[in-house]
Design an enzyme around this catalytic site. Structure first.
Site, mmCIF file in Angstrom:
data_model
loop_
_atom_site.group_PDB
_atom_site.id
_atom_site.type_symbol
_atom_site.label_atom_id
_atom_site.label_comp_id
_atom_site.label_asym_id
_atom_site.label_seq_id
_atom_site.Cartn_x
_atom_site.Cartn_y
_atom_site.Cartn_z
ATOM 1 N N HIS A 120 0.726 -1.296 -0.198
ATOM 2 C CA HIS A 120 -0.019 -0.165 0.239
ATOM 3 C C HIS A 120 0.754 1.314 0.174
ATOM 4 O O HIS A 120 0.662 2.118 0.952
ATOM 5 C CB HIS A 120 -0.931 -0.045 1.162
ATOM 6 C CG HIS A 120 -0.564 -0.295 2.529
ATOM 7 N ND1 HIS A 120 0.869 -0.104 3.103
ATOM 8 C CD2 HIS A 120 -1.105 -1.480 3.459
ATOM 9 C CE1 HIS A 120 0.891 -0.464 4.156
ATOM 10 N NE2 HIS A 120 0.015 -1.463 4.405
ATOM 11 N N ASP A 143 -5.945 -4.108 0.442
ATOM 12 C CA ASP A 143 -5.514 -3.878 1.775
ATOM 13 C C ASP A 143 -7.012 -4.166 2.862
ATOM 14 O O ASP A 143 -7.239 -3.379 3.822
ATOM 15 C CB ASP A 143 -4.927 -2.776 2.370
ATOM 16 C CG ASP A 143 -4.451 -2.591 3.555
ATOM 17 O OD1 ASP A 143 -4.658 -3.652 4.502
ATOM 18 O OD2 ASP A 143 -3.986 -1.561 4.204
HETATM 19 O O1 DOR Z 1 -5.223 0.533 8.331
HETATM 20 C C1 DOR Z 1 -4.656 -0.472 8.294
HETATM 21 N N1 DOR Z 1 -5.454 -1.551 8.846
HETATM 22 N N2 DOR Z 1 -3.442 -0.905 7.859
HETATM 23 C C2 DOR Z 1 -2.913 -1.812 8.141
HETATM 24 O O2 DOR Z 1 -1.856 -1.997 7.528
HETATM 25 C C3 DOR Z 1 -3.576 -3.071 8.876
HETATM 26 C C4 DOR Z 1 -5.003 -2.967 8.510
HETATM 27 C C5 DOR Z 1 -5.809 -3.957 9.606
HETATM 28 O O3 DOR Z 1 -5.397 -4.931 9.967
HETATM 29 O O4 DOR Z 1 -6.832 -3.224 10.384
#
Ligand code: DOR
Length: 405
Positions: free
Chosen positions: A209, A271
């Site tokens: 990301h 993501d």
């Molecule tokens: O915003 C995020 N949420 N970035 C991450 O890298 C992990 C993810 C999560 O697992 O909630």
């Protein structure tokens, strides 16, 4: 089975027939003399997508998402294979938990499934041993997502470097430098730029990301790989409710610059980080996105913001090559018959109530998107007109050497 229509083949749109036997494409030609042809006259047949970055939670966070609900959501969005991430509760940082997770996925996933192995300060010295125990049974696509800044799974540059030198396996990195994030809520661009620069100095990585044009450019000039997400390409800071995500949304100028340079990224992934609205109110970072990634990006193709070739490379071809998913790299003789069939004239507004993640909300409410009409996975029609035609457990564990249950 023979499918006829317009499909994406050898970087062009080709009109003809795809001959499928036992789930595999065995021939592609202009026409076939048979009356058993399945026609798809009104649209475009694309290879089904691969989303190499999803967080399907499950275990103790079943209320946010399960492998079952996440994979169902993915299927509705034209995705045939995902790579799940190990920052679960408990985290996947040993072979026992890894195998437990794979067994669960085998019983519940709607689409093909694979799983990364987590790296922490706690397991780093044993990582080769853990890997080889798992790989007696299943192939691990990558170590990661490795966090340089995380409440419980933080890894230092020194540890990452030692592991990079020790093992010859793809390592995916969430590059945000801990020392440049003084408070949880302040995550400046420099945190990403500095982390990427430092990592590139000691090895080749797959950077998750990427949110800044500067880091994208640096990775593009190196031997490492860059992943971008729809949210950093389509959303900017200060515009939506519940905007917290790591790395954060950037300025409108940075977003536009990142989108202009889409072709410098190697992969697009969602993501998919599902949190309930209640969790978001309490500041949980992340957005659901596995169901909307292909539909949103295809709409950008329709609007001529990006090319179809650039999209298919980044959502199918490159993920398959970089992560080593044999048979998943697109519509080619010898590959699996994984298709997502779209009618490009059927543009719909995204509504959270139409989506299938347990998160129950989306940052893309009201955005135009093109959802697939039909999805085939390994030659089986898995979805048609919103109806799911396969059961939980239909998905395969990708690259599993032996079936586990
Ligand atoms: O915003 C995020 N949420 N970035 C991450 O890298 C992990 C993810 C999560 O697992 O909630």
């Amino acid at each position: 089975m023979i499918i006829s229509g317009k499909f994406f083949y050898k970087n062009n749109i080709f009109e003809g027939c795809i001959v499928v036997e036992d789930g595999v494409i065995v021939d592609i030609r202009k026409s076939v003399d048979s009356n058993e042809v399945v026609n798809f006259p009104r649209g475009l047949i694309l290879p089904a997508g691969i989303d190499v970055h999803v967080h399907f939670r499950d275990f103790e966070e079943r209320y946010k998402e399960t492998i079952e609900s996440g994979s169902l959501s993915a299927l509705h969005g034209g995705i045939c294979l995902i790579v799940d991430q190990p920052n679960t509760k408990p985290p996947i940082v040993d072979d026992k938990t890894y195998i437990e997770r794979i067994k669960k996925a085998e019983k519940t996933t709607f689409i093909d499934y694979s799983l990364n192995l987590g790296l922490t300060e706690g397991n780093a010295r044993k990582i080769s041993e853990i890997l080889s125990r798992i790989e007696e049974i299943a192939n691990v696509p990558a170590i990661g997502e490795v966090f340089l800044q995380h409440r419980t799974m933080q890894v230092s540059y020194e540890t990452l470097k030692a592991v990079r030198n020790e093992i010859d396996k793809l390592i995916t990195v969430h590059a945000e430098d801990a020392s440049l994030i003084p408070e949880e809520s302040v995550r400046p661009k420099e945190a990403e730029i500095v982390a990427v620069r430092r990592c590139i100095e000691f090895g080749d990585f797959y950077f998750c990301h990427i949110s800044t044009p500067e880091a994208l450019e640096m990775i593009h000039r190196s031997k490492s790989f860059a992943e971008v997400t729809p949210h950093h390409l389509l959303l900017s800071a200060g515009k939506i409710e519940f905007e917290r995500v790591n790395p954060p949304l950037r300025s409108e100028n940075d977003r536009i610059e990142l989108l202009k340079n889409f072709s410098k990224a190697d992969v697009i992934a969602s993501d998919h980080a599902p949190h309930t609205i209640e969790d978001k109110r309490e500041g949980a970072p992340g957005f659901p996105g596995v169901e909307t990634i292909y539909p949103l990006m295809l709409n950008l193709v329709r609007k001529r913001v990006i090319s179809l070739r650039d999209l298919v490379e980044r959502i199918v071809v490159n993920p398959a090559k970089i992560f080593g998913f044999k048979g998943y790299s697109g519509i080619e003789i010898g590959n699996y018959a994984n298709f997502a069939m779209f009618d490009l004239s059927d543009v719909r507004k995204i509504k959270a109530e139409d989506l299938h993640s347990k998160a129950g909300w989306t940052p893309y409410e009201g955005f135009d998107a093109i959802f697939p009409k039909t999805v085939f996975i390994r030659g089986i029609k898995a979805l048609e007109d919103g109806e799911v035609l396969v059961d939980r457990g239909f998905g395969h564990i990708c690259m599993t050497k032996t079936r586990m249950t």
